[in-house]
Design an enzyme around this catalytic site. Structure first.
Site, PDB file in Angstrom:
ATOM      1  N   CYS A  47       9.222 -11.205 -21.826  1.00 39.93           N
ATOM      2  CA  CYS A  47       7.846 -11.212 -22.329  1.00 39.93           C
ATOM      3  C   CYS A  47       7.159 -12.568 -22.179  1.00 39.93           C
ATOM      4  CB  CYS A  47       7.785 -10.724 -23.772  1.00 39.93           C
ATOM      5  SG  CYS A  47       8.630 -11.765 -24.987  1.00 39.93           S
ATOM      6  N   HIS A  99       8.274 -11.355 -29.646  1.00 43.26           N
ATOM      7  CA  HIS A  99       7.615 -10.743 -28.484  1.00 43.26           C
ATOM      8  C   HIS A  99       6.187 -11.265 -28.357  1.00 43.26           C
ATOM      9  CE1 HIS A  99       7.171  -7.770 -25.339  1.00 43.26           C
ATOM     10  NE2 HIS A  99       6.024  -7.377 -25.865  1.00 43.26           N
ATOM     11  N   ASP A 111       2.209  -6.477 -21.179  1.00 45.24           N
ATOM     12  CA  ASP A 111       3.381  -7.219 -21.606  1.00 45.24           C
ATOM     13  C   ASP A 111       4.586  -6.801 -20.781  1.00 45.24           C
ATOM     14  OD1 ASP A 111       3.511  -4.651 -22.841  1.00 45.24           O
ATOM     15  OD2 ASP A 111       4.823  -5.428 -24.411  1.00 45.24           O
TER      16      ASP A 111
END
Length: 140
Positions: A47, A99, A111
């Site tokens: 990420c 994240h 993402d």
């Protein structure tokens, strides 16, 4: 003091150096890329490796490597002030970020996660939003 301005040396407000279009184009180019923990591109990403890569490749903006570091070292913005290109953080708290994704408008983000690089809703049931930041002011 007199300052002469040369009209032929104008700086465009839509210069690729700070353009959201440039950032979005780079991010979209990698849709479908595989997720690999610790990967920073150009064909596999985790990420934060993805967000770091997109900003560096598109507008030469260097941001920290991990999601927690990106949150800690970029300008925070409120949910009501989020703009396209801002980063969205997820986790247990602002001190436990796991994240990050890039906001693209209409409640969506790009993402890199277990399904690879995808477009998805920011407020999906499996994510807990803990904050937002603006790594750079972009033109739209």
């Amino acid at each position: 003091m007199l300052i002469a301005i040369n009209p032929s040396s104008k700086v465009s407000a839509n210069s690729n150096s700070t353009s959201y279009d440039s950032v979005l184009k780079t991010a979209k180019k990698h849709l479908g890329a595989r997720y690999v923990w610790g990967a920073t591109g150009p064909t596999r990403f985790d990420c934060s490796g993805f967000t770091k890569y997109v900003y560096k490749k598109s507008i030469k903006k260097s941001i920290p490597r991990t999601a927690q570091q990106q949150y800690n070292h970029t300008k925070k913005v409120s949910k009501s002030n989020i703009k396209k290109g801002d980063l969205v953080y997820f986790g247990g708290s602002k001190h436990s970020i796991s994240h990050v994704g890039m906001y693209i408008g209409n409640g969506k983000m790009i993402d890199s996660q277990n399904r690879g690089v995808v477009v998805e809703k920011v407020y999906a049931p499996w994510w807990h939003v803990v904050g937002f930041s603006r790594p750079v002011n972009l033109t739209y």
